[in-house]
Structure formats: structure tokens, C-alpha cells
Design a protein around this motif. Structure first.
Motif, PDB file in Angstrom:
ATOM      1  N   VAL A 192       0.620  -1.137   0.198  1.00  0.00           N
ATOM      2  CA  VAL A 192      -0.177   0.085   0.208  1.00  0.00           C
ATOM      3  C   VAL A 192       0.826   1.135   0.152  1.00  0.00           C
ATOM      4  CG1 VAL A 192      -1.575   1.371   1.435  1.00  0.00           C
ATOM      5  CG2 VAL A 192      -1.967  -1.265   1.042  1.00  0.00           C
ATOM      6  N   ASP A 193       1.992   1.251   0.736  1.00  0.00           N
ATOM      7  CA  ASP A 193       2.837   2.487   0.999  1.00  0.00           C
ATOM      8  C   ASP A 193       3.540   2.701  -0.379  1.00  0.00           C
ATOM      9  OD1 ASP A 193       2.241   2.665   3.571  1.00  0.00           O
ATOM     10  OD2 ASP A 193       3.836   1.860   4.403  1.00  0.00           O
ATOM     11  N   LEU A 194       3.768   1.640  -1.178  1.00  0.00           N
ATOM     12  CA  LEU A 194       4.741   1.768  -2.639  1.00  0.00           C
ATOM     13  C   LEU A 194       3.588   2.181  -3.605  1.00  0.00           C
ATOM     14  CD1 LEU A 194       6.531  -1.628  -2.894  1.00  0.00           C
ATOM     15  CD2 LEU A 194       7.353   0.712  -2.741  1.00  0.00           C
ATOM     16  N   GLU A 195       2.385   2.013  -3.342  1.00  0.00           N
ATOM     17  CA  GLU A 195       1.217   2.531  -4.348  1.00  0.00           C
ATOM     18  C   GLU A 195       0.892   3.943  -4.119  1.00  0.00           C
ATOM     19  OE1 GLU A 195      -1.134   2.768  -7.179  1.00  0.00           O
ATOM     20  OE2 GLU A 195       0.065   0.947  -7.072  1.00  0.00           O
ATOM     21  N   ILE A 196       0.930   4.273  -2.685  1.00  0.00           N
ATOM     22  CA  ILE A 196       0.826   5.724  -2.356  1.00  0.00           C
ATOM     23  C   ILE A 196       2.178   6.372  -2.729  1.00  0.00           C
ATOM     24  CG2 ILE A 196       0.777   7.346  -0.372  1.00  0.00           C
ATOM     25  CD1 ILE A 196      -0.762   4.950   1.054  1.00  0.00           C
ATOM     26  N   LEU A 197       3.068   6.028  -2.790  1.00  0.00           N
ATOM     27  CA  LEU A 197       4.472   6.798  -3.355  1.00  0.00           C
ATOM     28  C   LEU A 197       4.478   6.820  -4.823  1.00  0.00           C
ATOM     29  CD1 LEU A 197       7.112   7.738  -2.775  1.00  0.00           C
ATOM     30  CD2 LEU A 197       8.114   5.578  -2.964  1.00  0.00           C
ATOM     31  N   ALA A 198       3.926   6.006  -5.557  1.00  0.00           N
ATOM     32  CA  ALA A 198       3.717   5.996  -6.996  1.00  0.00           C
ATOM     33  C   ALA A 198       2.887   7.084  -7.289  1.00  0.00           C
ATOM     34  CB  ALA A 198       3.257   4.566  -7.589  1.00  0.00           C
ATOM     35  N   GLY A 199       1.602   7.298  -6.526  1.00  0.00           N
ATOM     36  CA  GLY A 199       0.601   8.202  -6.754  1.00  0.00           C
ATOM     37  C   GLY A 199       1.109   9.698  -6.645  1.00  0.00           C
ATOM     38  N   GLN A 255      -8.819   8.759  -8.837  1.00  0.00           N
ATOM     39  CA  GLN A 255      -9.879   8.568  -7.970  1.00  0.00           C
ATOM     40  C   GLN A 255     -11.003   7.700  -8.415  1.00  0.00           C
ATOM     41  OE1 GLN A 255     -11.560  12.708  -8.534  1.00  0.00           O
ATOM     42  NE2 GLN A 255      -9.857  13.651  -7.325  1.00  0.00           N
ATOM     43  N   THR A 256     -11.051   7.552  -9.736  1.00  0.00           N
ATOM     44  CA  THR A 256     -11.835   6.228 -10.087  1.00  0.00           C
ATOM     45  C   THR A 256     -11.387   4.967  -9.643  1.00  0.00           C
ATOM     46  OG1 THR A 256     -12.447   7.516 -12.157  1.00  0.00           O
ATOM     47  CG2 THR A 256     -12.980   5.171 -12.179  1.00  0.00           C
ATOM     48  N   PHE A 257     -10.184   4.794  -9.561  1.00  0.00           N
ATOM     49  CA  PHE A 257      -9.521   3.558  -9.047  1.00  0.00           C
ATOM     50  C   PHE A 257      -9.466   3.257  -7.884  1.00  0.00           C
ATOM     51  CE2 PHE A 257      -6.316   0.157  -9.564  1.00  0.00           C
ATOM     52  CZ  PHE A 257      -5.715   0.249  -8.232  1.00  0.00           C
ATOM     53  N   LYS A 258      -9.459   4.389  -7.010  1.00  0.00           N
ATOM     54  CA  LYS A 258      -9.581   4.139  -5.612  1.00  0.00           C
ATOM     55  C   LYS A 258     -11.192   4.065  -5.117  1.00  0.00           C
ATOM     56  CE  LYS A 258      -8.797   6.694  -1.204  1.00  0.00           C
ATOM     57  NZ  LYS A 258      -9.840   6.189  -0.495  1.00  0.00           N
ATOM     58  N   LYS A 259     -11.868   4.623  -5.923  1.00  0.00           N
ATOM     59  CA  LYS A 259     -13.434   4.465  -5.635  1.00  0.00           C
ATOM     60  C   LYS A 259     -13.924   3.032  -5.862  1.00  0.00           C
ATOM     61  CE  LYS A 259     -17.958   5.949  -7.069  1.00  0.00           C
ATOM     62  NZ  LYS A 259     -18.946   6.941  -8.031  1.00  0.00           N
ATOM     63  N   ALA A 267       9.530  -3.379  -7.525  1.00  0.00           N
ATOM     64  CA  ALA A 267       9.303  -3.828  -6.124  1.00  0.00           C
ATOM     65  C   ALA A 267       8.291  -4.540  -5.887  1.00  0.00           C
ATOM     66  CB  ALA A 267       9.630  -2.385  -5.161  1.00  0.00           C
ATOM     67  N   GLN A 268       6.971  -3.827  -6.418  1.00  0.00           N
ATOM     68  CA  GLN A 268       5.823  -4.438  -6.039  1.00  0.00           C
ATOM     69  C   GLN A 268       5.928  -5.697  -6.870  1.00  0.00           C
ATOM     70  OE1 GLN A 268       3.446  -1.600  -8.179  1.00  0.00           O
ATOM     71  NE2 GLN A 268       2.618  -0.528  -6.112  1.00  0.00           N
ATOM     72  N   ALA A 269       6.495  -6.362  -7.708  1.00  0.00           N
ATOM     73  CA  ALA A 269       6.479  -7.532  -8.192  1.00  0.00           C
ATOM     74  C   ALA A 269       7.299  -8.393  -7.251  1.00  0.00           C
ATOM     75  CB  ALA A 269       7.190  -7.462  -9.567  1.00  0.00           C
ATOM     76  N   THR A 270       8.493  -7.729  -6.853  1.00  0.00           N
ATOM     77  CA  THR A 270       9.411  -8.660  -5.909  1.00  0.00           C
ATOM     78  C   THR A 270       8.687  -8.954  -4.660  1.00  0.00           C
ATOM     79  OG1 THR A 270      11.485  -7.572  -6.897  1.00  0.00           O
ATOM     80  CG2 THR A 270      11.693  -8.553  -4.604  1.00  0.00           C
ATOM     81  N   LEU A 271       7.816  -7.876  -4.090  1.00  0.00           N
ATOM     82  CA  LEU A 271       7.220  -8.094  -2.972  1.00  0.00           C
ATOM     83  C   LEU A 271       5.867  -8.991  -2.941  1.00  0.00           C
ATOM     84  CD1 LEU A 271       6.682  -7.045   0.126  1.00  0.00           C
ATOM     85  CD2 LEU A 271       5.302  -5.197  -0.951  1.00  0.00           C
ATOM     86  N   LYS A 272       5.613  -8.874  -4.261  1.00  0.00           N
ATOM     87  CA  LYS A 272       4.478 -10.178  -4.527  1.00  0.00           C
ATOM     88  C   LYS A 272       4.976 -11.529  -4.252  1.00  0.00           C
ATOM     89  CE  LYS A 272       0.824 -11.422  -7.552  1.00  0.00           C
ATOM     90  NZ  LYS A 272       0.196 -11.291  -9.184  1.00  0.00           N
ATOM     91  N   LEU A 273       6.166 -11.507  -4.941  1.00  0.00           N
ATOM     92  CA  LEU A 273       6.588 -12.972  -5.058  1.00  0.00           C
ATOM     93  C   LEU A 273       7.165 -13.140  -3.531  1.00  0.00           C
ATOM     94  CD1 LEU A 273       7.969 -15.259  -6.738  1.00  0.00           C
ATOM     95  CD2 LEU A 273      10.083 -13.796  -6.946  1.00  0.00           C
ATOM     96  N   PHE A 274       7.746 -12.188  -3.018  1.00  0.00           N
ATOM     97  CA  PHE A 274       8.310 -12.508  -1.670  1.00  0.00           C
ATOM     98  C   PHE A 274       6.936 -12.990  -0.486  1.00  0.00           C
ATOM     99  CE2 PHE A 274       8.420 -10.576   2.945  1.00  0.00           C
ATOM    100  CZ  PHE A 274       9.716 -11.531   3.167  1.00  0.00           C
ATOM    101  N   LYS A 275       6.036 -12.136  -0.795  1.00  0.00           N
ATOM    102  CA  LYS A 275       4.677 -12.544   0.130  1.00  0.00           C
ATOM    103  C   LYS A 275       4.176 -13.742  -0.085  1.00  0.00           C
ATOM    104  CE  LYS A 275      -0.014 -10.966   0.868  1.00  0.00           C
ATOM    105  NZ  LYS A 275      -1.140 -10.171   0.420  1.00  0.00           N
ATOM    106  N   GLU A 276       4.221 -14.213  -1.439  1.00  0.00           N
ATOM    107  CA  GLU A 276       3.987 -15.792  -2.189  1.00  0.00           C
ATOM    108  C   GLU A 276       4.650 -16.826  -1.202  1.00  0.00           C
ATOM    109  OE1 GLU A 276       3.744 -15.602  -6.190  1.00  0.00           O
ATOM    110  OE2 GLU A 276       1.961 -14.408  -6.187  1.00  0.00           O
ATOM    111  N   LYS A 277       6.087 -16.407  -1.334  1.00  0.00           N
ATOM    112  CA  LYS A 277       6.941 -17.684  -0.714  1.00  0.00           C
ATOM    113  C   LYS A 277       7.028 -17.493   0.619  1.00  0.00           C
ATOM    114  CE  LYS A 277      10.301 -17.697  -4.671  1.00  0.00           C
ATOM    115  NZ  LYS A 277      11.586 -17.681  -5.241  1.00  0.00           N
ATOM    116  N   LEU A 278       6.839 -16.433   1.367  1.00  0.00           N
ATOM    117  CA  LEU A 278       6.565 -16.289   2.778  1.00  0.00           C
ATOM    118  C   LEU A 278       5.603 -17.231   3.201  1.00  0.00           C
ATOM    119  CD1 LEU A 278       7.794 -15.115   5.434  1.00  0.00           C
ATOM    120  CD2 LEU A 278       6.311 -13.124   4.950  1.00  0.00           C
ATOM    121  N   THR A 279       4.364 -16.779   2.492  1.00  0.00           N
ATOM    122  CA  THR A 279       3.125 -17.425   2.751  1.00  0.00           C
ATOM    123  C   THR A 279       3.231 -19.141   2.692  1.00  0.00           C
ATOM    124  OG1 THR A 279       1.638 -15.556   2.056  1.00  0.00           O
ATOM    125  CG2 THR A 279       0.581 -17.536   2.307  1.00  0.00           C
TER     126      THR A 279
END
Length: 665
Positions: free
Chosen positions: A196-203, A223-227, A499-511
């Protein structure tokens, strides 16, 4: 952690003061089970609520609170027969190993009906003085401190009731409290928060780079995306839970408030007052030190040579005594000579004369001994000097020593207050973090109102919103990539995407890694409780929904509907037991209505295998139809019961008393 004692005063149906020994030991031997028997409505659940309330206060997830505010809930907990001037009180004593030492804590919460605000005091047992003393630092930061011992997020894994087990057994996916506990135990919350923090930073980066026209278009897409994202989250939460969206929004608000407290927001709000207190304490310390310096410039240093001054005083008094004895000796000798001459004149017989002379000679020798040697005095002090020395030793030095001790104690007390205030300030959130926490609380409060209106349309729009979200996300990614390429700023967004892709992969492996360990624990617990090795070979956990799948020894899935109601409940208990074991925390387990709808075989499995092994301390709250006479005798046979209590409810007085024993004792 180990509970030692629970004290209830005018709490719920418990009128007066009720003291309950919870030590898991009998005759000096460890026995894990503390058994409470009571009929429905007799106060069993109230005991569980009392433990939760003592530990967490306003954050406690009590059964009878519902949507009540904390003050209204406290008012509801006051026994109806409580005198106006008496308070309502909950005290929980427990012990915890800290730094390889066993420490005892006593949590005291009390309030009055006229002023519905609980007062908290945390007492620590001191072996030095063999008594309890209040720790202000821990009391002021108790919400943060208890999170290090038993976090409220996983408390339901250790303090649960039969309804939770029933709900968990019937649902295809675990309820929200279990999912939250799993994520907390597996460390998945950190990965999600970082995403979430990475997405906020990108915005933020997009808004910094975009021009006015592009910024408007980009903000419109975002705004549409967030809604759409908010609407999907609301709809999916409603689908996955029997609780309505309003309840969830209220829980989010509670979590934001807990985070506000836990991360030091509450202390930060009082920072200016604490700074003033700290400055006042330091000024007091400086004044006290100055007074001690002035005291040291007087006669106080003479206290260092008090023994020498005492010897000088003794010597001066001795010399004065010897001088007086010499003067008296001369006077008496002259009188003795005149007396002898007179006796000679009156012609006494020789024998009488000899006796008188011997007597006078002996008296003169005694005077000579009192007069001492003929050596001249080296002190040569007069009576005035001796009296001054006596005053110095007896009054002045002692008075200044007492004053010095008082000032030392005062400086120690001030320094303790300075240290305590410094620790409070150290725990306070920074101004930036405080603003962020406060903003999160405000947003959570606003979400409560929004959730009530949004929940009705969530179920109908899940599929539609997901398609719209995918389309909007592609548009956002395409727009961002094209615009940043034009501005030569693609690096920032590209890095975030990587970073988001790496984080997604990390989360999957950690899970996968963490869930594998959890699956092993749940499988072992279920097979141990079920006592059917031919039915279950492995229990698997879905990585997204955390739902359970069962496989037989041939690797074929076992549909959940094939399990009996009792086997489903055993699976739910094994799920909670496995989570508790994976947590690695040595905590008590408390179970309200533990046996539910189990048949005799499954009851025996729980009694023989789960209750004595669930934890080093197991608190059971049962009716006479759950832990019956046969189960009670089995627990006694296993020597697992440390204490048994019977909750006797007087329907006429609407009061419950705690008595030793059980239904059949």
C-alpha cells in the motif's frame, strides 16, 4: 504467562467481592485445568469478559458489549445491588518470565456508576519488601506493554468460546478474527502494508510530475481507481463475513484508535505538558543541588572527622577532671596534716593513731590516682570550649546530616521523576507520525458513516466492479508509463513496479513457507484429537482464503460435508490449537462452553487429549451437560484438575457466588 488470581467486585452478576485462585497447581504439583461449572446465564461468559476487560480495557472484545460505547459498557457491568459509594472492580494477577526472571503483575481496574471512567493501576510484586508497588511507567503505557505479552490481535486464539468454534467449524473460510490472527502470526501484514505504501508513493510521484491538464486527468483516473477499490473491498468483506459492513468499519475505527495508542499518539498529544514537567523537575533538581553545595560549605564536612572530634572532647573532659582532682588533692592534704597534728596533741594511744594515719594515707592515694600523671595537659581546653564542642557534635553536625539526607532523598525523587518523564517522551510519536495517526483515526470515523450506505449494493456489484477495476488499472498504468516516458521519469514508477513484483513474489513464498509449518501443526493436532489415522493424512491451507482442505492417506481430498458435526468441531479446535502452537507464546488457554454438540467419543478425545495438553494452564467454563460426571471423573483420574469451582446463581436476587467444587461434589 500464567494467571494466578482473579478478583471480581460488584461486576455483572457477582455482588460483593469474589476471589478466585487460578494457579495451575495442586499440592505443589502442576495441574493445568481450572474448571468452572455453571448453568446458562449463571456468569461463565462474564468471567471470560472480566479477564479480557482487565487485560485490554476499552479494546477488549467482550461478548455483551455489542455496539455500546466503552463508558456505557462499564455502566452495564455494574451489579444492580452495588451501593452508591462502592466501586466496581476487576483485578487479574499473573506472572511472566522476563529476562530469565519470574515477575508478578497485578492489573487493577475500577470505576463507579456515578463516574463511568475506569481507573487503571499496574502493580509489580517486589521480593525485597514482600509487597506490591505501583509502576507508573507501565501503567501509563499499558496498552503498548500488553501487546508485547498477549497482543489483542491473537488473543482470540487463547481466549475463545464454543460459539467461535461452532462458527469456524461451519464456515468454508475462516472468520475475520482467525484470518487476522493468521496474517499477524505469519508476518503478512507487513508485506501488505508495504504494498500500500508503494502504491501511495507511486501516486505522489505521478502528481509531482504531471502538468495541470495531465494532472487533472490522472487524478480523475486515480479517484476512479480508488473508488472502485474501496467498493470492491467493502463488497468482498460483506461476502466473506456474516457481520455487516458497519461492524467492520467500527472495528477499523477501533484498530486505528489502538494504533494511535500503541504508536505513541496518546503520549504525543500530551508532549507540551510533559516538556513543561520535565523542565520544572530539572529546575527543582538544580535548586536542590545548590542547597546541598551551600550545606557543604558550612560545618557539614566536620561530620567526616566526627570520631576524631569525639576523642578530642573525651580528652578535654579528662584533662579538666584531672585538674580538678589535683586542686582537691592539695586542699585535702593540708587538712589531713592539720588533723594529724591535732590528733597528736590530744594524746591518743598509738594503735588508734596508726589506724587514723593509715586511713588518711589511703584516701590520699585515691586522690593521687584520680589526679593522674604529672604530665602537663596538651588540650588545655576550658569549659566553654568543651561545651561548644559538645554542641557541635550533638546538635549542629547531626542536624546538618539529617538535612543533607533529606536533600539527597529529594534529589533522588526528582531524578526518578525526570527519568520517568524522559521514558514517556521517548515513547511518544513524532509530530509527523502523530498527524498521520490522527488523520487515520479521522478517516476511520468517516468510514463508519460511509459503510452503512455502501453495504446494500456490495454483493450485486462484485463481478462488475472487478472488470471495471481491471480496465481502469490498465488505463492508469498506460497513462502513467506514457507520461513518465515523455518526462524522462519512468525510472521511479518502473522501480516501484519492480519492487511490487518482488514484494508479491516474496509474500507468496513467505506465505507458502509459513503455511507449511502451520499445516503440519494443524494436521498433527487434528490427527491427535480425531484418533483416526485412516481418515486424515494431511490438512492443507489455501494461500488466499486460508480455508482448510483435508486429504486422505491416498492423497484424495475429503469433502468437508463428509465430516460429522463433531469431527468438524475437532477440526476447528485443531485449527486454533495449531495457530496457538505456531505463535510460540506460552500463554494460558480459556474456553467457554468447550464441548458443544460433540458425541461421547469426541468428548473423550478432547477430555483425554486436548484439555491436559492445550497449554500449561487451561480454564474451562462448562455447563453440567458438557463436562458431565464421566468427563469430570476422567479429568480427575488424569490428575489434570488443579481447582474446580461452581457458579451458583440465585434467580431471585440475580446474583452469582463462586464456591469450591463442581456439580457432583
Amino acid at each position: 504467562m500464567q494467571f494466578l488470581e482473579l478478583v471480581l467486585k460488584n461486576f455483572g452478576p457477582y455482588a460483593g467481592t469474589q476471589t478466585i485462585n487460578l494457579r495451575p497447581e495442586k499440592d505443589g504439583n502442576p495441574c493445568p485445568v481450572i474448571l468452572f461449572g455453571g448453568m446458562n446465564g449463571g456468569g461463565k461468559t462474564t468471567l471470560m469478559d472480566a479477564i479480557r476487560l482487565a487485560l485490554y480495557g476499552g479494546r477488549a472484545q467482550c461478548s455483551t458489549r455489542g455496539n455500546l460505547s466503552y463508558s456505557d459498557f462499564l455502566n452495564q457491568c455494574v451489579n444492580r445491588h452495588t451501593p452508591p459509594l462502592e466501586d466496581t472492580r476487576v483485578e487479574l494477577t499473573f506472572e511472566q518470565v522476563q529476562d530469565d526472571k519470574l515477575a508478578q503483575f497485578k492489573i487493577v481496574r475500577y470505576w463507579k456508576k456515578a463516574d463511568i471512567k475506569d481507573n487503571l493501576s499496574i502493580l509489580i510484586y517486589s521480593e525485597i519488601v514482600s509487597d506490591w508497588w505501583s509502576d507508573k511507567a507501565i501503567t501509563n503505557t499499558w496498552d503498548e506493554y500488553i501487546e508485547t505479552l498477549l497482543p489483542v490481535g491473537i488473543s482470540n486464539l487463547f481466549l475463545f468460546d464454543g460459539e467461535q468454534v461452532k462458527e469456524l467449524a461451519e464456515l468454508e473460510t475462516p472468520p475475520e478474527f482467525v484470518v487476522g490472527a493468521i496474517k499477524s502470526l505469519l508476518g503478512l501484514e507487513l508485506a501488505e502494508r508495504l504494498a500500500v505504501d508503494l502504491e501511495i508513493l507511486a501516486g505522489r510521484k505521478r502528481k509531482e510530475i504531471a502538468g495541470k491538464k495531465d494532472l487533472a486527468a490522472l487524478e480523475k483516473i486515480e479517484q476512479t481507481f480508488k473508488k472502485i477499490t474501496d467498493e470492491i473491498d467493502s463488497a468482498k468483506q460483506e461476502q466473506a463475513s456474516f457481520k455487516n459492513e458497519l461492524d467492520k468499519a467500527q472495528k477499523n475505527q477501533q484498530q486505528a484508535s489502538e494504533k494511535f495508542i500503541y504508536e505513541g499518539g496518546k503520549i504525543a498529544a500530551d508532549r507540551s505538558q510533559l516538556d513543561r514537567q520535565l523542565n520544572d523537575y530539572r529546575n527543582q533538581a538544580d535548586k536542590t543541588r545548590q542547597a546541598m553545595m551551600e550545606l557543604a560549605s558550612n560545618t557539614l564536612p566536620l561530620a567526616l572527622i566526627s570520631p576524631l572530634l569525639s576523642e578530642a572532647k573525651i580528652q578535654a573532659e579528662t584533662e579538666a577532671s584531672q585538674q580538678q582532682a589535683k586542686i582537691a588533692q592539695n586542699v585535702i592534704k593540708q587538712r589531713s596534716d592539720r588533723l594529724l597534728n591535732y590528733i597528736a596533741e590530744i594524746s591518743l594511744n598509738p594503735q588508734q593513731l596508726d589506724k587514723i594515719q593509715d586511713f588518711i594515707r589511703q584516701e590520699n592515694q585515691e586522690l593521687e590516682q584520680q589526679a593522674g600523671t604529672d604530665a602537663p595537659p596538651w588540650m588545655n581546653a576550658d569549659n566553654n570550649s568543651i561545651q561548644q564542642l559538645e554542641n557541635l557534635l550533638s546538635y549542629q553536625i547531626k542536624a546538618q546530616q539529617i538535612l543533607a539526607r533529606d536533600q539527597i532523598e529529594e534529589i533522588k525523587s526528582i531524578e526518578a521523576e525526570i527519568d520517568f518523564t524522559d521514558r514517556q517522551l521517548a515513547a511518544a510519536a513524532s509530530p509527523e507520525a502523530y498527524e498521520k495517526l490522527e488523520e487515520e483515526v479521522r478517516k476511520a470515523q468517516q468510514a463508519v458513516a460511509i459503510a452503512a450506505a455502501a453495504c446494500e449494493s456490495a454483493n450485486r456489484r462484485v463481478d462488475e466492479l472487478e472488470k471495471e477495476l481491471a480496465k481502469n488499472q490498465k488505463e492508469l498504468e498506460s497513462y502513467s508509463s506514457e507520461y513518465i516516458t515523455i518526462r524522462n521519469s519512468q525510472h521511479v514508477i518502473a522501480s516501484i513496479a519492480k519492487a511490487q513484483a518482488t514484494l508479491k513474489l516474496f509474500k507468496e513464498k513467505l506465505t507458502l513457507k509459513k503455511l507449511n509449518k502451520l499445516e503440519i501443526e494443524i494436521t498433527d493436532c487434528f490427527r491427535y484429537l480425531l484418533h483416526k489415522t485412516d481418515l486424515v493424512h494431511r490438512v492443507a491451507i489455501h494461500t488466499q482464503s486460508f480455508s482448510l482442505s483435508i486429504y486422505d492417506p491416498e492423497g484424495k481430498p475429503v469433502p468437508k460435508h463428509r465430516l460429522s458435526a463433531g469431527e468438524k468441531q475437532l477440526l476447528a479446535i485443531a485449527f486454533l490449537w495449531g495457530l496457538a502452537r505456531v505463535s510460540g507464546r506460552q500463554l494460558p488457554v480459556a474456553i467457554d462452553t468447550p464441548l458443544g454438540r460433540l458425541d461421547s467419543s469426541h468428548r473423550n478425545n478432547l477430555v483425554e487429549r486436548y484439555f491436559p495438553s492445550a497449554s500449561h494452564q487451561v480454564i474451562l467454563l462448562s455447563t453440567d451437560t458438557e463436562i458431565r460426571k464421566v468427563e469430570y471423573e476422567k479429568l480427575q483420574e488424569l490428575e489434570a484438575v488443579a481447582h474446580s469451582y461452581l457458579l451458583k446463581y440465585d434467580s431471585a436476587k440475580h446474583q452469582t457466588t463462586v464456591e469450591k467444587g463442581y456439580f457432583w461434589e
